[in-house]
Motif scaffolding. Structure first.
Motif, short mmCIF file in Angstrom:
data_model
loop_
_atom_site.label_atom_id
_atom_site.label_comp_id
_atom_site.label_asym_id
_atom_site.label_seq_id
_atom_site.Cartn_x
_atom_site.Cartn_y
_atom_site.Cartn_z
N GLN A 1 0.87 -1.18 0.00
CA GLN A 1 0.00 0.00 0.00
C GLN A 1 0.90 1.22 0.00
O GLN A 1 1.71 1.40 0.90
N ASP A 2 0.75 2.05 -1.03
CA ASP A 2 1.60 3.23 -1.14
C ASP A 2 1.13 4.32 -0.21
O ASP A 2 0.00 4.29 0.28
N ALA A 3 2.00 5.28 -0.03
CA ALA A 3 1.66 6.40 0.85
C ALA A 3 0.67 7.31 0.17
O ALA A 3 0.70 7.48 -1.05
N ASP A 4 -0.20 7.87 0.95
CA ASP A 4 -1.14 8.87 0.48
C ASP A 4 -0.33 10.10 0.05
O ASP A 4 0.54 10.54 0.80
N PRO A 5 -0.58 10.64 -1.15
CA PRO A 5 0.28 11.75 -1.61
C PRO A 5 0.30 12.95 -0.68
O PRO A 5 1.34 13.60 -0.51
N GLU A 6 -0.85 13.21 -0.05
CA GLU A 6 -0.90 14.35 0.89
C GLU A 6 -0.01 14.08 2.11
O GLU A 6 0.76 14.94 2.55
N LEU A 7 -0.10 12.84 2.59
CA LEU A 7 0.70 12.43 3.76
C LEU A 7 2.19 12.42 3.40
O LEU A 7 3.03 12.80 4.20
N LEU A 8 2.46 11.98 2.18
CA LEU A 8 3.85 11.90 1.72
C LEU A 8 4.47 13.29 1.70
O LEU A 8 5.61 13.49 2.12
N LYS A 9 3.68 14.24 1.24
CA LYS A 9 4.17 15.62 1.17
C LYS A 9 4.52 16.13 2.57
O LYS A 9 5.55 16.75 2.79
N GLN A 10 3.62 15.81 3.50
CA GLN A 10 3.86 16.25 4.88
C GLN A 10 5.09 15.57 5.47
O GLN A 10 5.87 16.18 6.18
#
Lengths: 310, 349
Positions: free
Chosen positions: B255-264
């Motif tokens: 399961q990949d990281a959520d892009p919003e979470l990744l940015k944070q």
């Protein structure tokens, strides 16, 4: 002088620690990591897996060790420490970045005026006692005025003038002022963060609601009341209707939520703790004359004990 | 959800402060969770991974009914309770035998997940060789071009890095480098190698490509102790001795990281002023440190206009008075023109 021998010796030494690869290895010294992007040699992989892996690992580690040993070092009590550069690989953090602490009112003022913070020492030198004493707290110098055995009384002093009491009151007033300021700062910080759970905001909302209720609480529902200047017109709650056509998913969700509500045991029934016919809590209260179930159990147990004695 | 705790004494306050987010983070703590059915192989593998991860490891050795890919609530609860940000969940099922799920957390929420299956496992005890000291940082070695190209393997690399080595440090004692964790992939299948990527994409369009999990090569994790031999130069020669554990893994669900979470999660702290001056962060132009350790700057000066240069003042070089008077007496309209001309003259000089 023939230096060829020395050169050959040097070359041999170098050979032992150099690794030749088609694609140079990527070293991330900050994370002590080396990445070998050369393609895997399929033949030797199949022939002897362990040996192949170990040999590639050795080459990689050799490159990494050479990179680490060429870093600048600083001496430390345990031996030289190699100074690592910041890592090039970006890893996700475990927690979000800490938010900057909100400034207190004084800090804001000091920042605007360019006043720099000067930290006070906890201890001050006492000339009389010839030792370091606490500025505040246990045996603190801020309590000096309260502990004098002799104090000068001014000419116009009251008859019940108590210098020690006066000094103490002054100190306590300073403490309470500081506490109040701290509280205000906390509140300001809370409000700046955008949370509306600050006590004053809650109070304001409560007052607004009470005012709105009183305005429509006359016989004419506020129609013939005198209007104050600048009073706003009351806004009622507008009825909202769902759209006639919704997507299948939302409709399903709505219906499922109704079904799940039906399925659940009602909260009031749960609190009463019975099946509706008998209110157990009430019954216990009545039987124990308001003393509770524990008392009831004790009582019945005590009786039994007596019986055994007889 | 835990309620927020207000510390009542200095000790609990310090403990809470230690859990607060920091600008520079320490090592991540890992929790090793035993699933409902783990099996010998998975349990031993987890035990040995834990031995490598110590002292930043916690073991949940009782059976736990967790399914990370279906419900993450208990993982989030444990993460908060134990201040841990990594999980290794061992669960063996008929469909996915010998499964280990690596879970990474961000702010006590699941960041990304990666499931691997253990194909082969050799324990530390089977190698009768010296072992590394617990608590020492391992070196990491990754071998395959896929670690920079394929997203799944980039994730695996990032995962293993934050598992073993994810702490930023500024110095290390070189004599303490004792062991290395080596991650090697099997030969890259032709469908993934860069030379045939065009055909691979063509295959993907037509739909006759293998499922991705099948196509990915095996992952071989080995750990070795390092012996540094004198080579006659400053840099020692390296010899490796297998230490164990060694694992052969296949990649499964992820399961990949959520892009919003990744940015944070990838946000970096602002650099301190002195760090910027030292040359961290943005690349500094025209500054260099010479061999003596002195900072040297290079200044670029615009082309000098020698015409403007003030030389010795002499009467003969002065512009005559009449000329200047003429200019002054002129009409306002003309003045602009004259001024323009003067400027032009200056430029051409």
């Amino acid at each position: 002088m023939d230096v060829s021998e020395i050169l050959a010796e040097h070359a041999r030494k170098q050979q032992a620690i150099t690794v030749e690869k088609e694609i140079p290895l990527e070293v991330d010294a900050g994370f002590l990591t080396v990445t070998d992007t050369n393609p895997i040699d399929e033949e030797s992989y199949k022939v002897n897996l362990e040996e192949y892996i170990q040999s590639t690992a050795r080459d990689g580690v050799q490159v990494l060790i050479s990179a680490l040993f060429s870093l600048p070092t600083v001496p430390s009590p345990d031996g030289p420490l190699a100074q690592l550069p910041p890592p090039t690989t970006q890893l996700p953090r475990a927690k979000s970045l800490p938010k900057p602490k909100p400034l207190s009112k004084w800090e804001q003022f000091a920042k605007a005026k360019g006043i720099s913070h000067r930290k006070k020492d906890r201890k001050v030198w006492d000339e009389e006692k010839q030792q370091w004493v606490n500025r505040w707290g246990w045996k603190g110098t801020n309590k000096a005025g309260e502990e004098q055995w002799l104090t000068e009384v001014p000419q116009n002093a009251d008859i019940d003038h108590d210098p020690a009491k006066k000094a103490r009151e002054e100190r306590k007033a300073r403490v309470s002022k500081n506490e109040k300021q701290h509280e205000k700062n906390m509140l300001r910080a809370q409000r700046a963060q955008g949370s509306s759970s600050a006590p004053t905001d809650q109070r304001k909302r409560e007052i607004d609601r009470t005012l709105a209720t009183t305005r429509v609480s006359t016989a004419s529902m506020g129609r013939f009341d005198k209007k104050l200047e600048g009073e706003k017109k009351l806004k009622g709650v507008k009825r909202k209707f769902e759209a006639a056509e919704v997507s299948a998913d939302t409709e399903k969700l709505q219906n499922m939520s109704i079904l799940s509500k039906l399925d659940r045991e009602p909260a009031t029934k749960k609190a009463k703790g019975g099946d509706g016919v008998l209110n157990v809590r009430k019954a216990v209260r009545a039987a124990s004359k308001g003393k509770g179930s524990a008392a009831l159990a004790k009582e019945s147990g005590g009786k039994k004990g007596k019986k055994v004695k007889r | 959800m835990l309620r927020t705790i207000k510390p009542k004494n200095a000790r609990s306050k310090r403990a809470l402060q230690a859990r607060e987010p920091k600008e520079v983070e320490g090592p991540r703590t890992a929790i090793f969770v035993r699933g409902t059915h783990a099996g010998d192989k998975v349990q031993n593998a987890m035990k040995e991974l834990m031995a490598l991860k110590r002292p930043h490891a916690i073991s949940f050795s009782k059976k736990n009914a967790v399914r990370p890919f279906e419900d993450t609530s208990s993982l989030e609860f444990w993460a908060q309770k134990n201040d841990a940000s990594l999980f290794v969940v061992g669960q063996s099922t008929k469909k996915r035998p010998g499964g280990m799920t690596f879970v990474r957390m961000f702010d006590n929420r699941v960041f990304d997940m990666l499931e691997v299956g253990i194909e082969d496992f050799v324990s530390m005890q089977e190698f009768k060789t010296p072992k590394s000291t617990p608590g020492h940082k391992p070196l990491m070695h990754f071998a395959s071009e896929l670690f920079t190209t394929h997203p799944r393997l980039v994730q695996l690399k990032s995962f293993l890095l934050s598992f073993f080595n994810g702490e930023e440090i500024d110095g290390i004692h070189l004599a303490g480098l004792g062991h290395v964790v080596s991650v090697t992939l099997g030969p890259t299948p032709p469908s993934l190698s860069s030379t045939t990527s065009a055909t691979a994409t063509l295959g993907a369009i037509t739909g006759d490509v293998q499922p991705q999990g099948e196509a990915l090569p095996k992952v071989h994790i080995r750990s070795y102790t390092i012996r540094l031999l004198a080579s006659g130069t400053r840099v020692p020669r390296v010899e490796l001795t297998p230490m164990g554990p060694s694992l052969d893994l296949v990649l499964r669900r992820h399961q990949d990281a959520d892009p919003e979470l990744l940015k944070q999660a990838l946000r970096r702290p602002k650099l301190k002023k002195q760090d910027v001056e030292k040359g961290l962060g943005k690349k500094q132009k025209n500054l260099e440190v010479d061999e003596m350790g002195d900072l040297r700057g290079k200044i670029h000066v615009a082309k000098q206009n020698l015409g403007k240069l003030q030389t010795r003042k002499m009467k003969g070089l002065k512009s005559s008075k009449e000329e200047s008077v003429d200019v002054d007496e002129d009409d306002e309209d003309d003045e602009g023109v004259y001024a323009d001309a003067g400027r032009k003259r200056r430029r051409t000089e």
